[in-house]
Design a protein around this motif. Structure first.
Motif, PDB file in Angstrom:
ATOM      1  N   GLY A 653     -20.685 -46.083 -46.499  1.00 60.37           N
ATOM      2  CA  GLY A 653     -20.942 -44.916 -45.957  1.00 60.37           C
ATOM      3  C   GLY A 653     -21.036 -44.879 -44.425  1.00 60.37           C
ATOM      4  O   GLY A 653     -21.740 -43.905 -43.847  1.00 60.37           O
ATOM      5  N   GLN A 654     -19.904 -45.507 -43.631  1.00 65.06           N
ATOM      6  CA  GLN A 654     -19.712 -45.450 -42.366  1.00 65.06           C
ATOM      7  C   GLN A 654     -18.675 -44.543 -42.178  1.00 65.06           C
ATOM      8  O   GLN A 654     -17.678 -44.340 -42.759  1.00 65.06           O
ATOM      9  CB  GLN A 654     -19.389 -46.746 -41.833  1.00 65.06           C
ATOM     10  N   THR A 655     -19.044 -43.573 -41.238  1.00 67.73           N
ATOM     11  CA  THR A 655     -18.113 -42.552 -40.926  1.00 67.73           C
ATOM     12  C   THR A 655     -16.821 -43.072 -40.083  1.00 67.73           C
ATOM     13  O   THR A 655     -15.774 -42.523 -40.099  1.00 67.73           O
ATOM     14  CB  THR A 655     -18.696 -41.564 -39.877  1.00 67.73           C
ATOM     15  N   ASN A 656     -16.875 -44.238 -39.554  1.00 65.28           N
ATOM     16  CA  ASN A 656     -15.781 -44.892 -39.005  1.00 65.28           C
ATOM     17  C   ASN A 656     -14.478 -45.007 -39.955  1.00 65.28           C
ATOM     18  O   ASN A 656     -13.434 -44.848 -39.446  1.00 65.28           O
ATOM     19  CB  ASN A 656     -16.258 -46.260 -38.589  1.00 65.28           C
ATOM     20  N   HIS A 657     -14.851 -45.190 -41.133  1.00 63.21           N
ATOM     21  CA  HIS A 657     -13.696 -45.217 -42.067  1.00 63.21           C
ATOM     22  C   HIS A 657     -13.202 -43.751 -42.210  1.00 63.21           C
ATOM     23  O   HIS A 657     -11.919 -43.974 -42.362  1.00 63.21           O
ATOM     24  CB  HIS A 657     -14.090 -45.794 -43.515  1.00 63.21           C
ATOM     25  N   LEU A 658     -13.657 -43.026 -42.265  1.00 58.13           N
ATOM     26  CA  LEU A 658     -13.390 -41.564 -42.135  1.00 58.13           C
ATOM     27  C   LEU A 658     -12.343 -40.986 -41.052  1.00 58.13           C
ATOM     28  O   LEU A 658     -11.368 -40.408 -41.435  1.00 58.13           O
ATOM     29  CB  LEU A 658     -14.200 -40.404 -42.459  1.00 58.13           C
ATOM     30  N   VAL A 659     -12.777 -41.671 -39.903  1.00 59.50           N
ATOM     31  CA  VAL A 659     -11.995 -41.537 -38.858  1.00 59.50           C
ATOM     32  C   VAL A 659     -10.671 -42.266 -39.015  1.00 59.50           C
ATOM     33  O   VAL A 659      -9.589 -41.726 -38.451  1.00 59.50           O
ATOM     34  CB  VAL A 659     -12.704 -41.892 -37.564  1.00 59.50           C
ATOM     35  N   ASN A 660     -10.683 -43.380 -39.498  1.00 60.90           N
ATOM     36  CA  ASN A 660      -9.434 -44.013 -39.684  1.00 60.90           C
ATOM     37  C   ASN A 660      -8.390 -43.646 -40.720  1.00 60.90           C
ATOM     38  O   ASN A 660      -7.414 -43.631 -40.698  1.00 60.90           O
ATOM     39  CB  ASN A 660     -10.081 -45.619 -40.277  1.00 60.90           C
ATOM     40  N   LEU A 661      -9.154 -42.889 -41.876  1.00 59.08           N
ATOM     41  CA  LEU A 661      -8.562 -42.184 -42.780  1.00 59.08           C
ATOM     42  C   LEU A 661      -7.755 -41.017 -42.390  1.00 59.08           C
ATOM     43  O   LEU A 661      -6.342 -40.918 -42.425  1.00 59.08           O
ATOM     44  CB  LEU A 661      -9.526 -41.590 -43.954  1.00 59.08           C
ATOM     45  N   GLY A 662      -8.327 -40.281 -41.043  1.00 58.46           N
ATOM     46  CA  GLY A 662      -7.568 -39.333 -40.229  1.00 58.46           C
ATOM     47  C   GLY A 662      -6.233 -39.808 -39.721  1.00 58.46           C
ATOM     48  O   GLY A 662      -5.405 -38.991 -39.826  1.00 58.46           O
ATOM     49  N   LYS A 663      -6.223 -41.096 -39.274  1.00 59.83           N
ATOM     50  CA  LYS A 663      -5.074 -41.692 -38.638  1.00 59.83           C
ATOM     51  C   LYS A 663      -3.610 -41.708 -39.875  1.00 59.83           C
ATOM     52  O   LYS A 663      -2.665 -41.266 -39.523  1.00 59.83           O
ATOM     53  CB  LYS A 663      -5.173 -43.160 -38.257  1.00 59.83           C
ATOM     54  N   TYR A 664      -4.007 -42.032 -40.872  1.00 57.64           N
ATOM     55  CA  TYR A 664      -3.136 -42.309 -41.838  1.00 57.64           C
ATOM     56  C   TYR A 664      -2.721 -40.794 -42.350  1.00 57.64           C
ATOM     57  O   TYR A 664      -1.385 -40.386 -42.782  1.00 57.64           O
ATOM     58  CB  TYR A 664      -3.718 -42.939 -42.973  1.00 57.64           C
ATOM     59  N   VAL A 665      -3.702 -39.704 -42.397  1.00 51.29           N
ATOM     60  CA  VAL A 665      -3.364 -38.269 -42.719  1.00 51.29           C
ATOM     61  C   VAL A 665      -2.361 -37.895 -41.717  1.00 51.29           C
ATOM     62  O   VAL A 665      -1.313 -37.263 -42.117  1.00 51.29           O
ATOM     63  CB  VAL A 665      -4.749 -37.632 -42.957  1.00 51.29           C
ATOM     64  N   SER A 666      -2.716 -38.144 -40.419  1.00 51.02           N
ATOM     65  CA  SER A 666      -1.620 -37.640 -39.490  1.00 51.02           C
ATOM     66  C   SER A 666      -0.285 -38.336 -39.448  1.00 51.02           C
ATOM     67  O   SER A 666       0.707 -37.537 -39.171  1.00 51.02           O
ATOM     68  CB  SER A 666      -2.427 -37.894 -38.130  1.00 51.02           C
ATOM     69  N   ALA A 667      -0.313 -39.530 -39.898  1.00 45.94           N
ATOM     70  CA  ALA A 667       1.101 -39.981 -40.072  1.00 45.94           C
ATOM     71  C   ALA A 667       1.624 -39.241 -41.237  1.00 45.94           C
ATOM     72  O   ALA A 667       3.085 -39.289 -41.263  1.00 45.94           O
ATOM     73  CB  ALA A 667       0.780 -41.541 -40.280  1.00 45.94           C
TER      74      ALA A 667
END
Length: 812
Positions: A653-667
């Motif tokens: 439930g940590q939003t930090n993981h969603l921010v990390n997900l955004g990094k791979y989506v940008s890639a």
């Protein structure tokens, strides 16, 4: 306070240990044996040595005013042992101050100087630091002792509940005479309001003395956020009755919850089904059928609970062993530093202060608490031997006290042997290729156009793979040298983990085989064999490696091979498997191996489609569906990593993981823009590629430096770094940051298509792919360094294994 003879006996035994290790510098011995994650809680032996050095320098300056005393450590012990006459008063007096207001901190010690020293201020500073270290050690020991004792009591209760449930299940099995017997209860649901539904739902067993004998199904009630599965059961007067409060069951008169982590796809899908069903169906208006719902606790579910308790016992036993090491090494450190102080100052403070140390909490002769810890260790052994080792102590000790696998000199010998073979075969291949003229720019050899492309793809694939593995071996070497506990971070078994020499051996053997096949391939062609006859050789090499990877026999690091396959399975099936450190670490490695995966896809296409029979190596590049598949392979590692981030957010439930997900989506978006640009080379697509790739690079660099490496902390004592550094030379961190930045920008070469004179574009592609692998090897070291420092900051040296049974309040 312990008696004099017992103290002196302990002093003599500790001194003997110090004397036995005198050939090795104690500070190195101390650092090598301490628990890495608890380093800050150990005696700061190095700071105490610095304080002693100040006193020594001051004594050297005032040597003419200081009486010459040459008292050895052995004489000091003898003086204490045989009760020689001393001064009327001691050199120092240690005051024990009891803190009534803060019982958690216990007693603290302060030292008062009763005699003048050559430099009284320096001596006061030394003893102030020494007192601080003693108070710190006592406080930490007391905290960890309390933690392990509470964990031990909890585990004993867990075993009692598990034993009761297994006994009930065994009786059920005997009554049913079937292997699929399970403890079954009927859930009766009544129509009530939403408010009542949030409180307690009564579930009663329709027949307490009988069990369902025909159903093999299991009904799970899972909470994805806490990874829990709830069941219910109550045992009364030897008979089984069941009560359910939401996902709670009763046993031994207590409301309990059974928690089984969602580590497998079946549990994960069950949890998702529960969520969807709970959202779509109005439970308050739903009635159960006449027979109600069935709830089963069968052998499989108890096996999961048993496995969790087994892991918790192993970690508890490990923690108790660390606590014993903590007490022993700190005692040696106090002895050694006091001995040095006596030698430097010419005073005899060792017997006085050591009595205080021996009577302090962490090494107290008061048997009440210390025996509880020793007793708990014995109880853990007994429980494990009885329930998990079939009364076989030797078998139990393989789990509780696993021995480190000894490094064999034969491994070093074979590394040298295969390294020499690799160099010789590579030199032979280069010489033969030179004489045949296959690498000339205007070469008319059809070898480069027919047989070589497939061999090149296979060789490139293995070169990138084993370069990566070689760098991993270098990482292991550096982690061990820097005292980074990578085994604990990756949860590797000490008896099965690969050492850096093992990794180097695998690399040298594999690359010797690859170069040997290349040499044989070219040799056969020079001897007159046709291209069609040698086309299968690269495919056979790949097939042999794959067969060796899945080989069921216990040869060539079987446990490591199977662990690797399990990790790859977990990655491919993301997000269905629970994500652990090793899983997402390996997925990050795959993000740097996209060229290798594309080569693997090409080779598979070449042989599966039968192109090797016609020597049509360009078919897989021309066919649209295979070309699209190659593009999809480029996306897969980023997709897997994004799904792992989504799963971690789902679990934690940590939003930090969603921010990390955004990094791979940008890639993935940057890669998609590049694919579109390759199809339609227009200025618009080129601009989009530059914009998307630049944004993704900035995103990745921020995450590398700040999140993964923990650097760029503005208030750090080390500018632009962090407070804690495992490497002594700071410039290495700055250099690594610059290298990571430069290598992250290597994508510009693929977009701008700049060419180097007299260099083939395929060589350029190999060079850029190798640079990304090197960047990943650099990233690996700092990623684990940061993880290790996070563990050390929380003094986390053992895993906290979740327990299956938890007591809850009735209103829950």
């Amino acid at each position: 306070m312990p008696s004099g003879p017992s103290v002196q006996h302990s002093l003599l035994s500790q001194a003997n240990l110090v004397q036995e290790g005198k050939m090795v510098k104690f500070s190195k011995q101390f650092e090598a044996q301490l628990v890495p994650e608890w380093k800050e809680a150990f005696v700061d032996y190095w700071q105490l040595k610095k304080d002693l050095k100040k006193i020594h320098l001051l004594n050297a300056n005032n040597i003419n005013n200081t009486p010459s005393i040459n008292t050895s450590f052995a004489n000091t012990l003898l003086s204490s042992l045989f009760g020689r006459q001393h001064r009327d008063h001691g050199v120092i007096q240690v005051h024990k101050i009891r803190l009534e207001a803060s019982d958690s901190k216990g007693d603290v010690y302060e030292t008062e100087l009763l005699e003048q020293f050559a430099d009284t201020d320096a001596a006061k500073g030394f003893f102030a630091c020494l007192d601080m270290q003693l108070n710190k050690v006592n406080q930490f020991y007391k905290t960890k002792e309390k933690e392990f004792l509470e964990r031990g009591e909890s585990l004993k209760k867990q075993m009692e509940i598990l034993t009761d449930l297994k006994t009930i299940l065994q009786r059920t099995k005997e009554a049913s005479a079937k292997d699929d017997a399970s403890i079954s209860c009927t859930i009766s649901c009544e129509e009530d309001s939403v408010k009542d539904r949030t409180e307690q739902e009564q579930v009663q067993d329709s027949c307490p003395d009988e069990f369902d004998r025909n159903s093999n199904s299991a009904s799970f009630s899972e909470s994805p956020r806490s990874d829990e599965i709830g069941k219910s059961m109550k045992r009364e007067d030897g008979k089984l009755a069941s009560t359910l409060s939401g996902r709670v069951f009763s046993c031994q008169g207590k409301n309990l919850r059974i928690n089984i982590p969602l580590t497998t796809p079946s549990r994960t899908l069950s949890a998702i089904t529960y969520l969807v069903w709970d959202d779509l169906v109005n439970q308050s208006s739903k009635k159960c059928g006449p027979e109600g719902s069935k709830l089963h606790i069968n052998k499989t579910k108890l096996h999961h609970a048993e496995k969790m308790i087994k892991g918790a016992l192993i970690e508890l036993y490990k923690g108790l062993g660390y606590l014993k090491t903590y007490r022993h090494l700190n005692m040696l450190a106090f002895i050694k530093i006091l001995k040095k102080f006596d030698k430097v100052s010419g005073k005899e403070v060792l017997p006085i202060y050591l009595k205080v140390v021996e009577s302090s909490y962490f090494n107290s002769s008061d048997k009440s608490q210390k025996c509880q810890v020793m007793k708990l260790a014995d109880e853990v052994e007994d429980l494990f031997i009885k329930h998990f080792a079939e009364e076989d102590r030797r078998k139990a000790m393989k789990y509780l006290r696993p021995r480190q696998r000894k490094e064999s000199h034969a491994v070093t010998f074979f590394i040298g042997l295969f390294t020499g073979s690799f160099v010789a075969l590579l030199a032979g291949y280069i010489i033969m290729a030179h004489f045949t003229g296959m690498y000339r720019r205007q070469s008319d050899s059809i070898y480069m156009e027919t047989a070589y492309p497939v061999l090149r793809q296979v060789a490139l694939m293995f070169s990138l793979l084993f370069l990566h593995l070689f760098l991993y071996g270098c990482n292991i070497f550096m982690w061990r040298k820097a005292r980074i506990n990578y085994s604990f971070i990756f949860e590797l078994a000490p008896t099965k983990e690969l050492k850096y020499r093992d990794v180097f051996l695998i690399c040298t053997v594999a690359m010797t085989a690859v170069v040997g096949v290349m040499f044989a391939h070219l040799s056969l062609l020079t001897k007159g064999y046709s291209y069609a006859q040698v086309q299968a050789i690269p495919g056979l090499l790949l097939l042999i490696f794959l067969l060796l990877l899945v080989c069921p026999f216990n040869i060539f690091y079987q446990s490591s091979r199977y662990r690797f396959l399990r990790v790859i399975r977990n990655i491919i099936l993301s997000p269905l498997y629970k994500v652990v450190m090793l899983d997402f670490f390996m997925a990050d490695q795959l993000c740097s191996q996209v060229p290798m995966l594309r080569n693997l896809e090409y080779v598979a296409c070449y042989y599966i489609t039968g192109s090797y029979k016609t020597q049509d190596y360009g078919y897989c590049m021309r066919a649209k569906h295979y070309r699209d598949l190659a593009y999809a392979v480029s996306f897969l590692p980023y997709y897997w990593r994004a799904m792992q981030c989504a799963r971690r957010w789902f679990d934690e439930g940590q939003t930090n993981h969603l921010v990390n997900l955004g990094k791979y989506v940008s890639a993935m978006l940057a890669a998609g823009a590049k694919v579109a640009y390759e199809k339609e080379r227009s200025i618009g697509w080129l601009c989009l590629v530059v914009v998307m790739s630049s944004a993704a690079t900035v995103y990745q660099l921020y995450w590398d430096f700040v999140k993964d490496w923990g650097l760029l902390q503005l208030n750090s004592n080390n500018p632009w770094l962090r407070n804690e550094l495992m490497l002594r030379r700071k410039f290495i961190y700055y250099l690594s940051m610059v290298l990571n930045l430069v290598l992250r920008l290597a994508w510009l070469q693929t977009v701008l298509h700049s060419s180097f004179e007299h260099v083939d574009y395929r060589v350029t592609g190999l060079f850029l792919a190798a640079l990304e692998v090197v960047r990943r090897g650099l990233w690996n070291f700092y990623r684990l360094e940061n993880e290790h420092l996070n563990n050390a900051g929380k003094f986390r040296a053992v895993k906290t294994v979740p327990l299956p049974f938890h007591e809850v309040d009735e209103e829950d």
